[in-house]
Scaffold this motif. Structure first.
Motif, short mmCIF file in Angstrom:
data_model
loop_
_atom_site.label_atom_id
_atom_site.label_comp_id
_atom_site.label_asym_id
_atom_site.label_seq_id
_atom_site.Cartn_x
_atom_site.Cartn_y
_atom_site.Cartn_z
N LYS A 67 0.82 -1.20 0.00
CA LYS A 67 0.00 0.00 0.00
C LYS A 67 0.86 1.27 0.00
O LYS A 67 0.59 2.21 -0.74
CB LYS A 67 -0.90 0.00 1.25
CG LYS A 67 -2.30 0.50 0.93
CD LYS A 67 -3.25 0.15 2.04
CE LYS A 67 -4.67 0.23 1.52
NZ LYS A 67 -5.66 -0.31 2.48
N TRP A 68 1.88 1.28 0.84
CA TRP A 68 2.75 2.46 0.92
C TRP A 68 3.40 2.73 -0.43
O TRP A 68 3.51 3.87 -0.87
CB TRP A 68 3.87 2.26 1.96
CG TRP A 68 3.37 2.22 3.37
CD1 TRP A 68 2.26 2.84 3.87
CD2 TRP A 68 3.96 1.53 4.48
NE1 TRP A 68 2.13 2.58 5.21
CE2 TRP A 68 3.16 1.77 5.61
CE3 TRP A 68 5.09 0.72 4.63
CZ2 TRP A 68 3.45 1.25 6.87
CZ3 TRP A 68 5.38 0.21 5.88
CH2 TRP A 68 4.56 0.46 6.99
N THR A 103 0.76 4.01 -3.03
CA THR A 103 0.26 5.37 -2.84
C THR A 103 1.39 6.41 -2.80
O THR A 103 1.13 7.60 -2.65
CB THR A 103 -0.52 5.49 -1.50
OG1 THR A 103 0.35 5.06 -0.45
CG2 THR A 103 -1.77 4.64 -1.50
N ALA A 110 3.56 6.88 -0.49
CA ALA A 110 3.35 7.50 0.83
C ALA A 110 4.52 8.35 1.30
O ALA A 110 4.33 9.27 2.07
CB ALA A 110 3.06 6.41 1.85
N THR A 155 -7.84 6.78 6.52
CA THR A 155 -6.55 7.20 5.98
C THR A 155 -5.41 6.66 6.86
O THR A 155 -5.63 6.23 7.99
CB THR A 155 -6.43 8.74 5.94
OG1 THR A 155 -6.71 9.24 7.25
CG2 THR A 155 -7.39 9.34 4.95
N SER A 156 -4.22 6.71 6.29
CA SER A 156 -3.04 6.16 6.96
C SER A 156 -2.79 6.83 8.31
O SER A 156 -3.01 8.03 8.47
CB SER A 156 -1.83 6.35 6.06
OG SER A 156 -0.64 6.18 6.79
#
Length: 799
Positions: free
Chosen positions: A15-16, A19, A21, A720-721
RNA sequence: GCCGAAGUGGUGGAAUGGCAUACACGUCGGUCUCAAAAACCGAUGAGGGCAACCUCGUAAGGGUUCAACUCCCUUCUUCGGCACCA
């Protein structure tokens, strides 16, 4: 049941990455924070040292980001170097292929640790997009005569078949393979780091946030010593012999002078004298002994008389000239004046060879009157005697006055000598940056024009590790045209030392794709300096000194406006197993990968931060890792038992913890930060808490165990993160306790404890304390002499 | 020799003038279990005492202070850097 770290870690890493991040971009409105860890050599696998270094950096980086900073946290690879060549010879592959394969593997391993790198900024020093700028920098230095070629005695590693810089020789051996280093006469390329010696030394004062030992090491290495070159005239000749001393105050006590056996004047001095043969024999003997043996301090000082005399300029006294092994040609002028009364080495030598001595400095108390009485040299402070018009002066004062006087009389010159030598950068290796120079039979040494960069490293070279620059055997590479006269010419076949590559990579990270210069001046203005740099102590001299040098060079090119590249420096301690450094040869390596497999990256990160403060050595403890894993599981279970209302006592603990953890994170005291998170967890575990309190605990834990906290954060219903949230603030009011426990001491010894209101008056407190049964029994009816109160902490009664 | 860092329970370590040993590991005892693991609860510096408690204790010695692991002086030990550097 254990929490499912395998699934969770995989999920969030994906995911990181998807996105972006941790992508960083220049934003003038936000305060920046540039955090950098020393980039690794891509050996393929990460080891515990990497894990520790990068975990410390990652926690700091994520913490700063939660605090609202615009954080840049890049990663890359120091990809040129010898291991790639060795591996290529062994496995019959190409160094480039081997290196790229290793980089791929290493990226995977780093990603498995969950480090928050901005992978879009990744650089590899072996890419021509990178090393092109090594060549550019080299040419800029060449233009300013800071890169030059000269023939001299150089350090040569017979095993690596290449030259080494002074900084790369550790205890007489090669820094990489420990083979004994030889001396060889060769023509090589140097960088004139000595041009920057004063600045490199003085600017150490600016580095307030560097460990003292690193500053001390750099200071030692630069090795400034101030003194005077004194000119002794050769008797019966108009030649002079300069000698260097840091003790001009002892000049009147000089009773002989000593030259290094290699001193160029020696041959003339002994010629025709009865001592000639003995002297020649001695010189021959010394030249056969290696420098390392010669400089061992327990070796007896040996020497011979040359048969010649010199004249001491301050008193026209004739003194004998000797040759001795303890005088080194490389330092000072290769000659010394000997003052046996005030220098221990000279003292031993003079005793041995029955040379005269004269006292010129007397200590205030217990003065010795004749040199015969001395059992050792007196090297301390005192008052000048036997020193002509300087008699009676304190020697520290005389030091300055005599030096100035000698300069006025042209007896000598005030001078500073340095230990630092120019940096030898050419290597007879293939896997490095080609030096952009062409040798033309007509025009001589010609730099490659900027528009012709990069000089690309040919994909193939017949290297076998058997000596000679491999590039010399590649016809296509060597044979070229002179850029000036267009006639047949040959390329330089040596490559640059890899420390060149790492001397400016921190600037490249500011604008890794920039194609007009090594870095974009605008981007560097925003991101530099590196706010926090983290790496091993082994780079205390080499890499850090070279990087400081390059930074000052870029400053002189007016590309940057700061003088030092790294504001704060943290040198992390080593990871040990059973008290020893982990190494392949000792077979005591703990592989990070298998630890991740069994306990997860989060537990590994937690353990490695908890086991010791970052700067000290860390003893690997398998059970400690299990303990970290147990702790995370405990936190997980709290989530399964959340209550609707919070306990007020827990809320207070939370705010105390926020205060403590915030301070500890800022000071890189992760071990105590974790301890207080554990304390909070323990009390929550027993008393329970609500979602709000738990969320704050998670945020504080998230820099350390990022996957774990992201997952719980999502379970709590956040969309959200967790890393998009912000660091919790503590409420000052909640830190205050209504009732406090006071320690009661009698004569400084703990005797009792009492509960009182926090704002109790001193009189009331006194009354209460004296009523206390335990205290009363210690007082035995005596009345207190003194009553000391530290508010909300302690009472001490003195009787 | 010069420079730098450090010395605290069985172990990693905490406390930077104010309760020495937080937190964790280990060990011991207990709960649960047919049993084990996991989990949970409790004890754990040394010595003395039935106990309440007492004495000693942060490398060694001295000093400053009402109070010292912490500040000062002397010494020892370990680690690291430089070094026949004049």
């Amino acid at each position: 049941m254990y929490y499912d770290f395998k699934e969770i870690e995989k999920k969030w890493q994906k995911k990181w990455l998807a996105t972006g991040a941790f992508r960083a971009s220049c934003d003038q409105k936000r305060k920046k924070y540039y955090l950098l860890e020393m980039f690794p050599y891509p050996s393929g696998k990460i080891h515990m040292g990497h894990v520790r270094n990068y975990t410390i950096g990652d926690v700091a980086s994520r913490f700063k980001s939660l605090e609202g900073y615009n954080v840049m946290h890049p990663m890359g690879f120091d990809a040129f170097g010898q291991p790639a060549e060795n591996a290529a010879i062994k496995n019959k592959t190409k160094p480039a292929d081997w290196t790229h394969k290793c980089i791929k593997e290493m990226e995977t391993e780093l990603k498995k640790m969950g480090f928050s790198y901005d992978w879009e900024r990744e650089i590899s020093t072996c890419d021509s997009d990178y090393y092109k700028w090594n060549q550019w920098i080299f040419l800029k230095m060449f233009e300013r005569k800071l890169a030059y070629k000269k023939a001299s005695q150089v350090n040569w590693c017979p095993s690596c078949q290449t030259t080494l810089a002074n900084e790369e020789v550790i205890e007489g051996g090669c820094w990489r393979c420990h083979t004994k280093v030889e001396q060889k006469e060769l023509e090589q390329w140097y960088l004139k780091i000595t041009e920057y010696k004063e600045r490199l030394l003085e600017d150490l004062d600016q580095l307030k946030n560097w460990p003292p030992r690193v500053l001390a090491m750099q200071n030692n290495w630069i090795g400034k010593s101030s003194g005077v070159d004194i000119y002794f005239r050769l008797k019966g000749s108009d030649k002079t012999i300069p000698v260097f001393t840091t003790r001009p105050d002892t000049i009147f006590g000089a009773t002989y002078i000593v030259l290094a056996p290699e001193h160029p004047l020696v041959k003339d001095l002994i010629k025709g004298n009865p001592q000639e043969n003995t002297a020649l024999e001695f010189i021959k003997k010394i030249s056969g002994i290696s420098k390392i043996v010669r400089s061992a301090s327990d070796v007896k000082k040996e020497g011979v008389f040359t048969g010649s005399f010199a004249v001491n300029p301050v008193n026209n006294e004739e003194v004998p000239i000797w040759i001795a092994d303890y005088v080194l040609m490389e330092y000072g002028t290769g000659a010394i004046m000997a003052v046996p009364t005030h220098d221990q080495r000279d003292f031993l030598f003079a005793k041995e060879h029955k040379l005269p001595m004269r006292i010129v400095i007397k200590p205030k108390d217990n003065p010795v009157n004749s040199a015969q009485e001395l059992t050792e040299a007196y090297e301390g402070q005192g008052v000048q005697v036997n020193s002509g018009k300087f008699d009676g002066l304190p020697n520290e004062e005389a030091k300055i006055k005599i030096a100035q006087w000698m300069e006025e009389q042209a007896f000598g010159k005030i001078k500073t000598h340095w230990r630092l030598r120019d940096w030898l950068i050419s290597r007879q290796r293939y896997w490095g940056t080609p030096i952009p120079i062409i040798y033309c039979p007509v025009c001589g040494v010609v730099p490659v024009p900027y528009q012709d960069l990069p000089v690309k490293l040919p994909a193939d070279a017949p290297f076998t590790g058997e000596g000679g620059s491999p590039l010399g055997k590649v016809k296509k590479f060597v044979e070229t045209k002179c850029p000036k006269c267009k006639k047949e010419a040959k390329r330089e076949t040596d490559t640059m030392a890899t420390f060149f590559d790492s001397s400016w990579y921190f600037l490249r990270f500011c604008s890794p794709g920039f194609d007009k210069a090594p870095f974009d001046v605008e981007e560097a203005r925003y991101w530099m300096v590196v706010d926090q740099y983290i790496g091993g102590i082994e780079h205390a001299i080499l890499h850090l000194l070279y990087s400081r040098f390059f930074t000052k060079f870029f400053q002189d090119l007016k590309m940057i406006d700061f003088t030092e590249p790294f504001d704060k420096l943290l040198t992390q301690g080593m990871v040990l197993k059973d008290g020893e450094v982990m190494s392949k040869s000792k077979g005591n390596i703990v592989d990070p990968d298998s630890m991740i497999k069994n306990y997860g990256a989060d537990s590994l990160r937690l353990f490695i931060l908890f086991a010791a403060p970052p700067e000290t050595e860390l003893e690997w403890d398998q059970r400690g890792l299990e303990g970290a894993f147990k702790f995370l599981n405990r936190v997980w279970r709290i989530q399964e038992n959340l209550k609707n209302t919070g306990d007020p006592e827990i809320l207070r603990s939370l705010h105390r913890t926020i205060k403590k953890v915030s301070e500890d994170f800022a000071g890189f005291k992760f071990n105590t930060a974790i301890a207080s998170l554990m304390e909070l967890t323990n009390s929550i575990y027993q008393l329970g808490c609500d979602k709000e309190i738990f969320s704050k605990l998670l945020i504080m834990l998230s820099p350390i165990a990022p996957h774990f906290c992201e997952e719980l954060w999502e379970i709590l219903g956040n969309k959200t993160s967790i890393f998009k949230s912000s660091w919790p603030k503590f409420d000052e009011k909640l830190l205050v306790e209504e009732k406090v426990e006071l320690v009661v001491q009698v004569n400084g010894k703990l005797r009792s404890k009492i509960q009182v209101g926090r704002d109790i008056t001193e009189d009331k407190l006194k009354e209460l304390v004296l009523k206390d049964e335990k205290v009363a029994s210690w007082l035995e009816g005596k009345s207190p002499k003194k009553f000391i109160v530290v508010p909300r902490k302690l009472v001490n009664i003195v009787i």
